[in-house]
Write an enzyme that holds these catalytic residues in place. Structure first.
Site: not given
Ligand SMILES: Cc1cc2nc3c(=O)[nH]c(=O)nc-3n(C[C@H](O)[C@H](O)[C@H](O)COP(=O)(O)OP(=O)(O)OC[C@H]3O[C@@H](n4cnc5c(N)ncnc54)[C@H](O)[C@@H]3O)c2cc1C
Ligand SMILES: Cc1ncc(C[n+]2csc(CCOP(=O)(O)OP(=O)(O)O)c2C)c(N)n1
Ligand SMILES: [Mg+2]
Lengths: 559, 174
Positions: A47, A109-110, A159, A472
């Site tokens: 799911e 159940f569930q 249900k 990572m």
């Molecule tokens: C491994 C990893 C690394 C990351 N590294 C980075 C990084 O280096 N740099 C980075 O920037 N992010 C990074 N992120 C992502 C970060 O965690 C955030 O998700 C991201 O920065 C959020 O971006 P945002 O504020 O643009 O977007 P969102 O989280 O999508 O926020 C959108 C905003 O826009 C508003 N909004 C929505 N719809 C509308 C509309 N129609 N009109 C006006 N406003 C609206 C919302 O209210 C909200 O405030 C990383 C994520 C991961 C998983």
């Molecule tokens: C569901 C979940 N569990 C744990 C993490 C923490 N986490 C962030 S990046 C990462 C490694 C991801 O490994 P892989 O998909 O092989 O990507 P790589 O970094 O090697 O490119 C982990 C475990 C996460 N982001 N999401």
């Protein structure tokens, strides 16, 4: 009409063509009604993937994606997918079965209290208690999910309510008293913002996820060209602006482009458009934007001042706000010359970092793979990612050219999101190639969706950047824990090409860029899913890097 | 339901604010509100809910201890809840607010009884129950008045205590 049939009619009225789900005891009446509905059901193998598929569908269609699950474990399995959608403001309607009304609270159940569990990661939850309430509930659910700042809504239907036969009416109009999203902004705020922008010497646009959610791509382009400002994005906003545009600078943040992180520190006025100043994009809240004026366009008033105090707040849909601003600027503005020091600084920074950032001395590196992918892939192709280094390399090395063709799990960073979400995106737009740029660890988490891709004829391409590692996490252990590796080695198990074969998909292992080129071309022609397994160096790091708790100015450019 | 949640560290920039909200009168609304406070680390000093002047809306009064910035977030996040129809921060100078407390004290000897009865009448309290061992008093007033009474009678030994939390309305025409 039975409650379950009313659900189907209501979904059809909302224009739903796909639902993603898996049945069980508590939603059998819904599945029975599905037999006669004009809706295509995609049977998933877990799911969580149903929710991710609905999410991927939504991000491309910009309409709520729909997923179904039974009560208890079915419903709880949806939760990671719902939370992922919530973190990224993605519209979704999740419909769960529940034990019959008189059994609720008896530890049946569930039975799980899915309303309680889902509350913190949904925009709203409903539990209709009569079959007659279903049409109104569904209509409200879609309205809440899709309007304002979008998000997931959960409808939990006992249900007996699904089964109950009643005279059921379908409302044309609904009103949700406590919910009035602001679409049109206050004109005076646009005026103030325009003054700041016109007075600025070094204005910059920071475009975020809100621009993509609003589909305001052309407005952003017009506005940027009018103001002649460099455009950086957040990672979520990647692809809100063509990354090959002469004003584009790419994403900022923890793993932002070096030139983008640099230039935003030099700006004197930031126009943040649909971005929520997340810690990942701005580093330290107290340092970011110091001494600069900040203008914030956002549809959610609660985002104003949440992480960052701003000088002007423009609350409304960014599409409409930008339109208004463009109109005003067109009247007021003396066009800047493209030959100004600020735009020269942009080119200078790009040249400098292009020169100084060297790639790894290997034939297959993440960067080369992604550059190759960009070369071969048509610009209209949809690209998503898994989570980790694979995702950040995509951010750094894969340019999104056609706006709105890229998305990723950014707020929650859910491993296992990309592949099912790619299948959902394919359902939404079947005539373009869809690619998931994956890590081995993440792909492993939802690889069983290969069955769905193959059986439902929704082929996607998996570019597997295989470092045999939770890369990572390994990078953090290398950087912050003195290489004391624990729990990060995946040992090239399983063999992903064989896994693909086993599901009736196409698995290709490549050892060189040339083989990769051929593999991508073959995948683009194939009518089944293709997994391209690409070995990369397990020690390859993602740079630049802004360590957590530090500011953009502390960016480490390379090792 | 006073003190259902309180953060141990109190900053000097914190103030006590009274919020008044109209919320949908249906199951789960109180849960959504308290869950929001918990999830976002907001403080609740007290929360009361009951019928309002509208048939299908309840009035919720929340007192919270926070700084200005947190208060701003709190009001906006509350307002974002779909079941919250209206939320206002009440200006304390222009607000009537009251709390009710029931206090059961040890009162075995006649002198304690007399003394408590005296104190209660000074505080316009009511004696609600009396038996061989205890005396139960109802005090209505501002939270500080109730605190004061509680302090005064603490030497007798408080057996049980129940406070309702603050209910409030703005003064005058709306
Ligand atoms: C491994 C990893 C690394 C990351 N590294 C980075 C990084 O280096 N740099 C980075 O920037 N992010 C990074 N992120 C992502 C970060 O965690 C955030 O998700 C991201 O920065 C959020 O971006 P945002 O504020 O643009 O977007 P969102 O989280 O999508 O926020 C959108 C905003 O826009 C508003 N909004 C929505 N719809 C509308 C509309 N129609 N009109 C006006 N406003 C609206 C919302 O209210 C909200 O405030 C990383 C994520 C991961 C998983
Ligand atoms: C569901 C979940 N569990 C744990 C993490 C923490 N986490 C962030 S990046 C990462 C490694 C991801 O490994 P892989 O998909 O092989 O990507 P790589 O970094 O090697 O490119 C982990 C475990 C996460 N982001 N999401
Ligand atoms: Mg990996």
């Amino acid at each position: 009409m039975k409650g379950a049939e009313a659900l189907m009619r209501s979904l059809e009225k909302e224009g739903v063509d796909f639902v993603f789900g898996l049945p069980g005891g508590a939603n059998l009446p819904i599945y029975d009604a599905l037999v006669d509905a004009k809706i295509r059901h995609i049977l998933v193998r877990h799911e969580q993937s149903a929710a991710h598929m609905a999410d991927g569908y939504a991000r491309i269609k910009r309409k709520a994606g729909v997923c179904f699950a039974t009560s208890g474990p079915g419903a709880t399995n949806l939760i990671t997918g719902i939370a992922t959608a919530y973190a990224d403001s993605s519209p979704m309607v999740a419909v769960t079965g529940q034990v019959p009304l008189e059994m609720i609270g008896k530890d049946a159940f569930q039975e799980t209290d899915i309303i309680g569990i889902a509350n913190p990661c949904t925009k709203y939850t409903f539990q209709p208690r009569k079959a007659t309430e279903i049409p109104e509930t569904v209509k409200k659910g879609f309205y809440i999910a899709e309007s304002g700042r979008p998000g997931p809504v959960l409808i939990d239907i006992p249900k007996d309510v699904q089964q109950d036969s009643q005279d059921i009416e379908f409302p044309d109009l609904i009103k949700v008293r406590g919910y009035n999203p602001t679409i049109e902004c206050d004109l005076s705020t646009i005026g103030k913002a325009a003054e700041l922008l016109l007075a600025a010497q070094r204005p910059i646009i920071m475009s975020g996820g809100g621009v993509i959610l609003s589909g305001a791509f052309s407005e952003l382009e017009v506005l940027a060209e009018l103001l002649l400002t460099p455009v950086v994005t957040t990672f979520k906003g990647k692809g809100s602006f063509p990354e090959n545009h002469p004003l584009a600078m790419g994403p900022i943040g923890m793993h932002g482009h070096a030139e983008a992180n640099k230039i935003i520190l030099e700006a004197d006025c930031i126009l943040a458009i649909g971005a929520r100043f997340s810690d990942r994009s701005v580093g330290r809240f107290d340092e970011f934007g110091k001494g600069m004026s900040i203008i914030h366009m956002d549809i959610d008033p609660a985002e104003i001042g949440k992480n960052k105090s701003v000088d002007v707040a423009i609350v409304g849909d960014v599409k409409s706000s930008m339109k208004t601003m463009i109109k005003l600027l067109n009247k007021k503005m003396v066009k800047r010359s493209a030959e100004n020091p600020w735009l020269r600084r942009r080119t200078e920074l790009i040249d400098y970092y292009t020169e100084s950032i060297k790639d790894y001395p290997r034939d297959l590196t993440a960067r080369k793979v992604l550059k190759k992918l960009r070369q071969v892939l048509p610009s209209k192709a949809i690209v998503t990612t898994e989570v980790g280094q694979c995702q950040m390399w995509t951010s750094l090395h894969f340019d999104v050219i056609s706006p709105g063709t890229f998305f990723s799990s950014t707020g929650l960073g859910t491993m296992g999101f990309g592949f099912p979400a790619a299948i959902g995106a394919k359902a939404a737009k079947q005539n373009v190639p869809v690619v998931d740029i994956a890590g081995d660890g993440s792909f492993n988490m939802s690889e069983n969706s290969l069955a769905v891709s193959v059986l439902e004829n929704l082929p996607v391409i998996v570019i597997l950047l295989n470092n045999y590692m939770l890369g990572m996490v390994a990078q953090w252990q290398r950087t912050f824990y003195n290489r004391r590796y624990e729990g990060v080695h995946l040992h090239n198990c399983p063999d992903y090409a064989k896994i693909a074969d086993a599901y009736g998909a196409q698995g290709i292992k490549v050892q060189s860029l040339l083989e990769l080129d051929n593999a991508i071309r073959s995948a683009l022609k194939s009518n089944v899913a293709t997994v391209i397994d690409i070995p990369i160096d397990p020690e390859e790091d993602v740079y630049p890097f802004v360590a957590p708790g530090t500011g953009l100015k502390d960016m480490i450019v390379g090792s | 339901m006073s003190q259902i949640d309180s953060t141990p560290e109190r900053k000097s920039s914190d103030n006590v604010y009274i919020l008044s909200a109209l919320v949908e009168d249906k199951p789960g609304v109180l849960f959504r509100v308290t869950n929001l406070f918990r999830a976002r680390n907001f403080n609740i000093e007290s929360i009361t809910v009951g019928y309002s002047e509208f048939a299908d809306l309840s009035r919720m009064t929340i007192t919270t201890r926070s700084d200005d910035r947190t208060l701003d977030q709190l009001v906006k996040q509350l307002g974002k809840l779909i079941d919250v129809v209206e939320v206002r921060v009440l200006d304390r100078a222009n607000t009537v607010y009251r709390e009710l407390a029931l206090i059961k004290m040890n009162a075995q000897d006649p002198t304690s009884r007399a003394e408590i009865t005296n104190l209660a009448s000074v505080f316009r309290g009511k004696i609600l129950d009396i038996d061989k061992f205890t005396l139960t008093v109802e005090i209505t007033g501002t939270p500080s008045k109730i605190d004061a009474f509680r302090n005064l009678v603490s030497d007798f030994g408080i057996v049980q205590l129940a406070r309702t939390g603050v209910s409030a309305l703005p003064r005058g025409a709306v």
